[in-house]
Design a protein around this motif. Structure first.
Motif, PDB file in Angstrom:
ATOM      1  N   HIS A  99      -2.265   0.349   6.900  1.00 41.41           N
ATOM      2  CA  HIS A  99      -1.510   1.560   6.519  1.00 41.41           C
ATOM      3  C   HIS A  99      -1.295   2.468   7.739  1.00 41.41           C
ATOM      4  O   HIS A  99      -0.213   3.021   7.925  1.00 41.41           O
ATOM      5  CB  HIS A  99      -2.237   2.323   5.409  1.00 41.41           C
ATOM      6  CG  HIS A  99      -1.968   1.779   4.034  1.00 41.41           C
ATOM      7  ND1 HIS A  99      -0.700   1.694   3.493  1.00 41.41           N
ATOM      8  CD2 HIS A  99      -2.810   1.291   3.081  1.00 41.41           C
ATOM      9  CE1 HIS A  99      -0.764   1.185   2.272  1.00 41.41           C
ATOM     10  NE2 HIS A  99      -2.029   0.922   1.996  1.00 41.41           N
ATOM     11  N   ASP A 144       1.896  -1.001  -0.584  1.00 39.94           N
ATOM     12  CA  ASP A 144       1.318  -2.193   0.036  1.00 39.94           C
ATOM     13  C   ASP A 144       2.372  -3.212   0.447  1.00 39.94           C
ATOM     14  O   ASP A 144       3.298  -3.510  -0.316  1.00 39.94           O
ATOM     15  CB  ASP A 144       0.307  -2.830  -0.915  1.00 39.94           C
ATOM     16  CG  ASP A 144      -0.967  -2.008  -0.986  1.00 39.94           C
ATOM     17  OD1 ASP A 144      -1.130  -1.094  -0.148  1.00 39.94           O
ATOM     18  OD2 ASP A 144      -1.802  -2.283  -1.865  1.00 39.94           O
ATOM     19  N   SER A 200      -3.651   6.614  -0.985  1.00 44.72           N
ATOM     20  CA  SER A 200      -3.111   5.539  -1.826  1.00 44.72           C
ATOM     21  C   SER A 200      -3.817   5.542  -3.173  1.00 44.72           C
ATOM     22  O   SER A 200      -4.486   6.516  -3.531  1.00 44.72           O
ATOM     23  CB  SER A 200      -3.330   4.208  -1.111  1.00 44.72           C
ATOM     24  OG  SER A 200      -4.706   3.934  -1.070  1.00 44.72           O
ATOM     25  N   HIS A 209      -7.447  -3.190   5.566  1.00 45.56           N
ATOM     26  CA  HIS A 209      -6.252  -2.740   4.849  1.00 45.56           C
ATOM     27  C   HIS A 209      -5.780  -1.352   5.333  1.00 45.56           C
ATOM     28  O   HIS A 209      -4.575  -1.106   5.466  1.00 45.56           O
ATOM     29  CB  HIS A 209      -6.567  -2.706   3.346  1.00 45.56           C
ATOM     30  CG  HIS A 209      -5.404  -2.341   2.491  1.00 45.56           C
ATOM     31  ND1 HIS A 209      -4.353  -3.202   2.241  1.00 45.56           N
ATOM     32  CD2 HIS A 209      -5.104  -1.188   1.831  1.00 45.56           C
ATOM     33  CE1 HIS A 209      -3.470  -2.597   1.465  1.00 45.56           C
ATOM     34  NE2 HIS A 209      -3.900  -1.374   1.198  1.00 45.56           N
TER      35      HIS A 209
END
Ligand code: KG4
Ligand code: ZN
Length: 351
Positions: free
Chosen positions: A121, A319, A142, A117
């Motif tokens: 980003h 996201d 985040s 993930h």
């Protein structure tokens, strides 16, 4: 080549189609990006409820993927690969996207690429701005993460530091909750802070000077900590006369003062890392990179130090699946694909 990206690590069900441009400086273009947000569901509970999140992903995933293909005017046979978030995140949520992606890869005969993930980003910066001057220091900030990475060559991510306790976005969400501002907290604090005095309340800044016993390879002085700050805001609010309600002015002052400390610590540590590692650019990505004060401070400081700075577009800050597709293309071109044995990993490490 077109790639389908799928992201279900937390409370957004997202799918996107990204294409390769053939231009090495600006390698990817977004053909479509669809996000089904679950915010209205979790708002009622003041935060993300994992079981509700995974159930909602199951309801939404087929429609979201179908929409992403139709927005891109593409069919399954136009795709060259499928990229999907493997972790970190909520395991029940991750499993929905991963199971869908595995099934689709078998059914359509497409290579599967499990993506971290945070690599997504980081690559959101390249998706929006083109390749960064390397080496680059990138802060991913985040709701779940506050970590500094060094990117020395495309696709190589070295962890430099991270938060010892709360993530910055989590601190925003917790402070908003205790001020009764609802979920998620970042956007509302960002907005209310504009009307406040950012020096009205004295709040502590935490500066760590020693390495973490659990991760001696990290030097420690670039680490972050936000839980003391959140407690200081709580003490300030509780320390007021019993029964006194907070006026709009006081709330704005608390938001502004809290935000000043968070933004300062993110900016200071990021520029310290950039200097230490002789970075040629500095990027900030992740949900908190949507913050208006953080964006201004990054630009101001970068201009003053003549260091190029980068943020993703607002849509790519929080996201989304376009960033997962981009990170997937990066891996695919490096010859890295995943087998069907790939599993969801709530605490997957990036490197
Ligand atoms: O990247 P993201 O969508 O999900 C995670 O991977 O965690 O980030 C969500 C986080 C939330 O904590 C939210 O409050 C924060 O990003 N956020 C902001 C802003 N917009 C979203 N924080 C500060 N200012 C904002 N404008
Ligand atoms: Zn995220």
């Amino acid at each position: 080549m077109l790639i389908l990206g799928i992201e279900t690590s937390c409370d957004e069900t997202a799918a996107a189609v990204v294409e390769e441009t053939g231009n090495a400086a600006r390698p990817w273009a977004i053909r479509s990006s669809v996000i089904a947000s679950q915010v209205p569901i979790h708002r009622e509970w003041g935060g993300v409820v994992p079981e509700l999140a995974s159930r909602q992903h199951i309801r939404d995933i087929c429609g979201v993927v179908r929409q992403s293909l139709s927005d891109a005017r593409a069919t399954w046979s136009d795709l060259g690969a499928i990229a999907v978030t493997q972790g970190p995140g909520l395991v029940g949520s991750l499993l929905v996207g991963l199971s869908f992606a595995k099934s689709a890869s078998v059914a359509a005969g497409l290579p599967l690429i499990g993506v971290h993930h945070l690599a997504g980003h980081i690559e959101s910066l390249v998706l929006h701005n083109g390749e960064l001057p390397l080496p680059a220091v990138v802060l991913v900030v985040s709701g779940g993460h506050t970590s500094l990475y060094l990117v020395s060559s495309p696709g190589a991510y070295q962890l430099l530091s991270r938060t010892r306790d709360d993530a910055a976005g989590e601190a925003y969400d917790k402070v908003a909750k205790l001020l009764g501002l609802g979920y998620p907290g970042g956007p509302v604090i960002d907005r209310l802070a504009r009307a406040g005095d950012d020096r009205a309340i004295r709040l502590p800044t935490t500066r760590l000077t020693h390495s973490d016993r659990n991760a001696p390879e990290l030097k420690g002085d670039l680490d972050f900590s936000f839980s003391g700050l959140k407690t200081a805001v709580l003490r300030h609010v509780k320390g007021r006369p019993e029964g006194a309600t907070l006026s709009d002015r006081e709330i704005a002052d608390i938001c502004a003062s809290f935000q000043r400390v968070v933004v300062n610590s993110l900016i200071e540590r990021s520029f310290d890392a950039a200097r230490r590692y002789q970075a040629r650019s500095l990027g900030i990505a992740g949900g908190v990179s949507a913050n208006s004060r953080l964006r201004e401070a990054l630009k101001e400081r970068g201009d003053a130090r003549e260091l190029p700075t980068f943020v993703p577009s607002l849509q790519l800050s929080t996201d989304n699946a376009a960033m997962i597709a981009a990170a997937g293309l990066r891996k695919f071109r490096a010859g890295l694909t995943s087998s069907l044995a790939v599993n969801a990993d709530a605490v997957l490490a990036l490197s």
